[in-house]
Design an enzyme around this catalytic site. Structure first.
Site, PDB file in Angstrom:
ATOM      1  N   SER A 446       0.819  -1.201   0.000  1.00 16.72           N
ATOM      2  CA  SER A 446       0.000   0.000   0.000  1.00 16.72           C
ATOM      3  C   SER A 446       0.859   1.260   0.000  1.00 16.72           C
ATOM      4  CB  SER A 446      -0.956   0.011   1.191  1.00 16.72           C
ATOM      5  OG  SER A 446      -0.279  -0.323   2.367  1.00 16.72           O
ATOM      6  N   HIS A 467      -3.068  -3.093  -5.857  1.00 16.82           N
ATOM      7  CA  HIS A 467      -3.379  -2.608  -4.513  1.00 16.82           C
ATOM      8  C   HIS A 467      -4.873  -2.739  -4.207  1.00 16.82           C
ATOM      9  CE1 HIS A 467      -3.554   0.974  -1.515  1.00 16.82           C
ATOM     10  NE2 HIS A 467      -3.447  -0.161  -0.889  1.00 16.82           N
ATOM     11  N   GLU A 479      -5.998  -0.496  -7.280  1.00 12.12           N
ATOM     12  CA  GLU A 479      -5.065   0.387  -7.984  1.00 12.12           C
ATOM     13  C   GLU A 479      -4.016  -0.517  -8.634  1.00 12.12           C
ATOM     14  OE1 GLU A 479      -4.875   4.586  -5.570  1.00 12.12           O
ATOM     15  OE2 GLU A 479      -3.797   2.939  -4.677  1.00 12.12           O
ATOM     16  N   ASN A 517      -4.506   6.799  -1.266  1.00 17.33           N
ATOM     17  CA  ASN A 517      -3.935   7.155   0.039  1.00 17.33           C
ATOM     18  C   ASN A 517      -3.358   8.563   0.028  1.00 17.33           C
ATOM     19  OD1 ASN A 517      -4.691   4.827   1.270  1.00 17.33           O
ATOM     20  ND2 ASN A 517      -2.735   3.769   0.971  1.00 17.33           N
TER      21      ASN A 517
HETATM   22  N1  LIG Z   1      -4.254  -4.135   6.098  1.00 19.19           N
HETATM   23  C1  LIG Z   1      -4.636  -3.235   5.218  1.00 19.19           C
HETATM   24  O1  LIG Z   1      -5.550  -2.448   5.442  1.00 19.19           O
HETATM   25  C2  LIG Z   1      -3.962  -3.194   3.879  1.00 19.19           C
HETATM   26  C3  LIG Z   1      -4.607  -2.603   2.801  1.00 19.19           C
HETATM   27  C4  LIG Z   1      -4.015  -2.610   1.550  1.00 19.19           C
HETATM   28  C5  LIG Z   1      -2.776  -3.193   1.388  1.00 19.19           C
HETATM   29  N2  LIG Z   1      -2.149  -3.756   2.454  1.00 19.19           N
HETATM   30  C6  LIG Z   1      -0.825  -4.361   2.218  1.00 19.19           C
HETATM   31  O2  LIG Z   1      -0.981  -5.775   2.175  1.00 19.19           O
HETATM   32  C7  LIG Z   1       0.195  -6.406   2.656  1.00 19.19           C
HETATM   33  C8  LIG Z   1      -0.160  -7.338   3.795  1.00 19.19           C
HETATM   34  O3  LIG Z   1      -0.797  -6.614   4.813  1.00 19.19           O
HETATM   35  P1  LIG Z   1      -1.667  -7.316   5.945  1.00 19.19           P
HETATM   36  O4  LIG Z   1      -2.402  -6.237   6.633  1.00 19.19           O
HETATM   37  O5  LIG Z   1      -2.425  -8.434   5.348  1.00 19.19           O
HETATM   38  O6  LIG Z   1      -0.544  -7.885   6.907  1.00 19.19           O
HETATM   39  P2  LIG Z   1      -0.627  -9.087   7.955  1.00 19.19           P
HETATM   40  O7  LIG Z   1       0.424  -8.814   8.942  1.00 19.19           O
HETATM   41  O8  LIG Z   1      -2.023  -9.276   8.409  1.00 19.19           O
HETATM   42  O9  LIG Z   1      -0.241 -10.359   7.092  1.00 19.19           O
HETATM   43  C9  LIG Z   1       1.027 -10.597   6.578  1.00 19.19           C
HETATM   44  C10 LIG Z   1       1.216 -12.099   6.491  1.00 19.19           C
HETATM   45  O10 LIG Z   1       2.373 -12.354   5.750  1.00 19.19           O
HETATM   46  C11 LIG Z   1       2.977 -13.494   6.324  1.00 19.19           C
HETATM   47  N3  LIG Z   1       4.378 -13.570   5.879  1.00 19.19           N
HETATM   48  C12 LIG Z   1       5.462 -12.934   6.358  1.00 19.19           C
HETATM   49  N4  LIG Z   1       6.544 -13.299   5.657  1.00 19.19           N
HETATM   50  C13 LIG Z   1       6.149 -14.179   4.726  1.00 19.19           C
HETATM   51  C14 LIG Z   1       6.809 -14.917   3.721  1.00 19.19           C
HETATM   52  N5  LIG Z   1       8.119 -14.819   3.542  1.00 19.19           N
HETATM   53  N6  LIG Z   1       6.081 -15.730   2.943  1.00 19.19           N
HETATM   54  C15 LIG Z   1       4.750 -15.842   3.113  1.00 19.19           C
HETATM   55  N7  LIG Z   1       4.081 -15.179   4.066  1.00 19.19           N
HETATM   56  C16 LIG Z   1       4.760 -14.351   4.850  1.00 19.19           C
HETATM   57  C17 LIG Z   1       2.796 -13.307   7.806  1.00 19.19           C
HETATM   58  O11 LIG Z   1       2.941 -14.524   8.493  1.00 19.19           O
HETATM   59  C18 LIG Z   1       1.381 -12.789   7.847  1.00 19.19           C
HETATM   60  O12 LIG Z   1       0.440 -13.848   7.940  1.00 19.19           O
HETATM   61  C19 LIG Z   1       1.129  -5.275   3.055  1.00 19.19           C
HETATM   62  O13 LIG Z   1       1.989  -5.012   1.990  1.00 19.19           O
HETATM   63  C20 LIG Z   1       0.203  -4.107   3.284  1.00 19.19           C
HETATM   64  O14 LIG Z   1       0.801  -2.862   3.084  1.00 19.19           O
HETATM   65  C21 LIG Z   1      -2.713  -3.776   3.691  1.00 19.19           C
END
Ligand SMILES: NC(=O)c1ccc[n+]([C@@H]2O[C@H](COP(=O)([O-])OP(=O)(O)OC[C@H]3O[C@@H](n4cnc5c(N)ncnc54)[C@H](O)[C@@H]3O)[C@@H](O)[C@H]2O)c1
Length: 726
Positions: A446, A467, A479, A517
């Site tokens: 993001s 995104h 996006e 954002n």
């Molecule tokens: N949460 C939001 O609102 C949101 C919105 C849009 C985009 N994002 C983006 O999405 C991505 C994930 O965010 P999230 O909120 O789901 O995070 P999260 O912490 O809930 O999940 C991340 C997951 O990735 C796993 N992980 C870590 N290293 C890994 C690897 N090497 N291989 C496989 N899995 C691995 C972790 O165990 C965890 O389960 C980020 O880049 C974030 O910026 C988040």
């Protein structure tokens, strides 16, 4: 006739509708005049006992009236006339001497549904693509070709409200259950089965007897339902409930559903027995006038513009200058990371028929991903929007794993691991070893640079951003981020794939905050600044709700998470300097680990199931160390400060080509933040308000509150030119 062909098998006539040069059938001026010709021809066919209307378009019966036609009406009177012409045509169809049957094996919307209602019988196939409904209120208008009259007649008032006020559509099976379709038959060998059905029901059809199930009056079966709709007191309860339901959803911002209720109430129930006393024409006139008035509202104009924006996306491929790329429909994918987003994305893919491998580093992560997908599928099952069989099928499409086994079969991989550049780069480098050459890779980052991420990859060209917004199943926007080395194929494939899984994509340049954002952050920051100045949250959130936002900015900060907001805020501050500086309102709560809804407390306190109950923390001002003051600034000033900062930033984004067009900004804001659709989007709103006036207002705000409001050169250029939209 160009678009209709008439044939006959003995005493059963059949007509094919196939609008030349278009993917779907619709009622435009030419079709309407030809349909009249069709009716006149059929009137002379005394040899026919029945006529069946089929569509030649795969997956579509009739998409409805041509919306451009509605848009072209200059005022309420012209729109009323338009509805009258359509009504007249359908009356003539209704009055044909032979029984008329529509055979629906695809989408049948709006005017198509109204034509069906004016027919002696509606036969639908059980293909899930066969859907019928009246989505007019979603366009800010009401059904204007008899839908408000004939739908309540056929399915009862309560069920008609359920359809008309929400714009939802029914499958053949559901339409049959509701008493709307007279039959729902197997999609295989559909046409032949329709002939058989018509032959075996011919005597009833000729006598215009009801074949469909009796409607569920009052939306329920039996005596109580009938009492509700068939006596004045009961009916007034149905109308009252409908009005309350609409107001609670629309907050009074969308007049069309209320107008539909008013029209149906004014028409009364006389129509149930052949318009009992009131002539058909009179009741239809009430509807046509209501239609005309709604078509002339700014709300309907904004909704129709939005409709064309989304239609534009359907035709687009994510590339500019007429470029094309050979994309394909994706059957199997993989998701890296099974957290909040990865789990949500895996659920979405499985829901849309794409098999998906979901990989995480450990079982706890996988467990979270599976549980969240399971919970969503269970909800659909409970709502009966999927069957048990579909539930099993969908869930089985997700294959949880901690290894790369099976990745060779994936056509697309979406990376959704923790937001850290080094980790993402390492994961991507590793991932590339396990894929087939033409697999496209996307990141759900993001805030991180797609270009930087792809710089370590062996095949950076196959990589771009995808995104999604949280929660994935609810937020329509994606996006698509083009990194410096992303190929046209990768961008276009991710764009098309987003549509395949039901999302609305916009292509955005790889720059800090991307589009949504970057625009949202000044809005949220301004809200936080106001709190620190002593503006009451109890005044600020309602002011923005009144403007039409789905939730107030402070509530939204809680929803997004203060940690996430803080992180993105810093990234934008680093990139754009002082105008994006973040207030320390956040830090005081962050220190206490009050991260918002996810931790049960932020500015608000959350409790109950799914943390649905929320109340402003009575101690919040004490915690923040501020002294709030009643009516410190007006609601108008709150709105101006929040919204005009976004407009100012949007002008910069357009100049920097973060996105190509004002349409992209408006779609992004409506689909990504819930910016009120009835305002047509951020920049349509700005144009309607007057860009020059916004510049003046920003200058005033800048004097009062600081340089972050200084109108950008980009905005001044737009003001000099006039509008964002040419
Ligand atoms: N949460 C939001 O609102 C949101 C919105 C849009 C985009 N994002 C983006 O999405 C991505 C994930 O965010 P999230 O909120 O789901 O995070 P999260 O912490 O809930 O999940 C991340 C997951 O990735 C796993 N992980 C870590 N290293 C890994 C690897 N090497 N291989 C496989 N899995 C691995 C972790 O165990 C965890 O389960 C980020 O880049 C974030 O910026 C988040």
């Amino acid at each position: 006739m160009k678009h209709f062909t008439i044939n006959a098998r003995n005493n059963i006539g059949y007509v094919y509708f196939d609008l030349l040069g278009e993917k779907v059938n619709k009622f435009n001026r030419e079709v309407m005049s030809e349909f009249k010709e069709l009716i006149d021809t059929l009137k002379t066919r005394t040899d026919l006992d029945a006529v069946i209307l089929f569509s030649k378009k795969p997956g579509n019966f009739i998409a409805g009236a041509d919306i451009q036609l509605i848009q072209s009406a200059k005022n309420a009177e012209e729109a009323t006339e338009l509805a009258r012409a359509g009504q007249d045509l359908l009356n003539q169809w209704e009055d044909l001497p032979m029984a008329t049957v529509v055979a629906i094996n695809g989408t049948c919307m709006g005017g198509g549904c109204e034509l069906s209602l004016a027919s002696a019988a509606i036969v639908m196939s059980n293909d899930p693509a066969a859907r019928i409904g009246l989505p007019e209120t979603l366009l800010g208008i009401i059904p204007g070709m008899g839908g408000c009259v004939r739908m309540p007649w056929k399915v009862g008032i309560a069920q008609a409200f359920d359809l008309i006020l929400s714009g939802k559509t029914l499958t053949g099976e559901k339409a049959y259950k509701a008493g709307l379709a007279d039959a729902c038959i197997q999609k295989e060998n559909f046409e032949e089965s329709v002939f058989t059905w018509v032959n075996s029901n011919l005597s009833k059809l000729k006598k215009r007897e009801r074949i469909a199930k009796e409607p569920k009056l009052g939306g329920m079966g039996g005596v109580v339902g009938a009492m509700l709709e068939n006596n004045p007191i009961g009916r007034s309860v149905v109308f009252k409930k409908a009005r309350e339901g609409v107001l609670s959803k629309t907050k009074g911002k969308y007049p069309a559903p209320m107008e539909a209720i008013r029209v149906i109430e004014e028409i009364g129930t006389g129509y149930q027995a052949n318009f009992r006393g009131k002539k058909r024409d009179q009741v239809l006139l009430v509807e046509a006038k209501g239609f005309g008035q709604m078509a002339a509202t700014d709300v309907s104009k904004a909704c129709i513009q939005l409709f064309f924006l989304t239609e534009g996306i359907k035709k687009a491929n994510g590339l500019t200058d007429g470029k094309t790329a050979e994309t394909k429909k994706i059957a199997s994918g993989a998701v890296l990371g099974a957290g909040v987003m990865g789990g949500g994305i895996a659920h979405l893919l499985a829901d849309k028929g794409v098999s998906v491998i979901m990989k995480d580093i450990g079982l706890p992560g996988l467990e979270i991903g599976i549980q969240s997908a399971l919970a969503l599928f269970k909800k659909s099952l409970k709502r009966k929007s999927i069957t048990h069989r579909q539930f099993e099928q969908k869930l089985n499409r997700i294959a949880p794993t901690t290894t790369y086994d099976g990745f060779k079969g994936s056509e697309v991989v979406i990376e959704a691991v923790i937001e850290k550049m080094e980790l993402k780069q390492a994961v991507l480098k590793e991932l590339e070893n396990f894929l087939q050459d033409d697999c496209v890779i996307a990141t759900n980052t993001s805030s991180l640079s797609v270009t930087k991420m792809q710089s370590v990859m062996a095949k950076p060209e196959r990589f771009a951003g995808m995104h999604f917004f949280n929660p994935v199943h609810r937020m329509p926007l994606v996006e698509v981020i083009r990194g410096e080395k992303s190929s046209d194929l990768a961008v276009s494939q991710i764009f098309q794939f987003s549509k395949q899984i039901g999302k609305t994509p916009i292509v955005v340049k790889d720059s800090p905050g991307f589009l949504v954002n970057r625009l949202l952050m000044p809005y949220l920051t301004e809200a936080a600044v106001m709190v620190s100045e002593g503006v009451r949250i109890e005044e600020m959130d309602p002011a923005m709700l009144e403007f039409g936002m789905p939730m107030g900015p402070i509530e939204l900060i809680d929803e997004v998470g203060l940690d996430v907001g803080d992180k993105v805020g810093h990234i934008l501050h680093d990139a754009f300097g002082e105008r994006m500086s973040t207030p320390n309102t956040f830090s005081k709560l962050l220190e206490q680990k009050r991260l918002g809804k996810k931790t049960g407390a932020g500015f608000y306190l959350y409790s109950g199931k799914d943390k649905k109950d929320k109340q402003l923390d009575p101690n919040i001002y004490q915690i923040l160390g501020v002294n709030p003051e009643k009516n410190k600034i007006t609601a108008e000033e709150i709105v101006d400060r929040c919204v005009f900062s976004m407009v100012n930033e949007a002008a910069r984004c357009l100049e920097e080509k973060v996105v190509e067009t004002p349409q992209d900004v408006d779609l992004g804001m409506i689909m990504g933040t819930g910016f009120p659709p009835f305002r047509g989007g951020l920049l349509r709103f700005a144009d309607a308000y007057g860009v020059a006036k916004i510049v003046t207002r920003l200058e005033e705000l800048s004097k009062k509150y600081g340089m972050r409001f200084t109108p950008s050169e980009a905005l001044k250029k737009v003001a000099a030119r006039g509008k964002f939209y040419a």
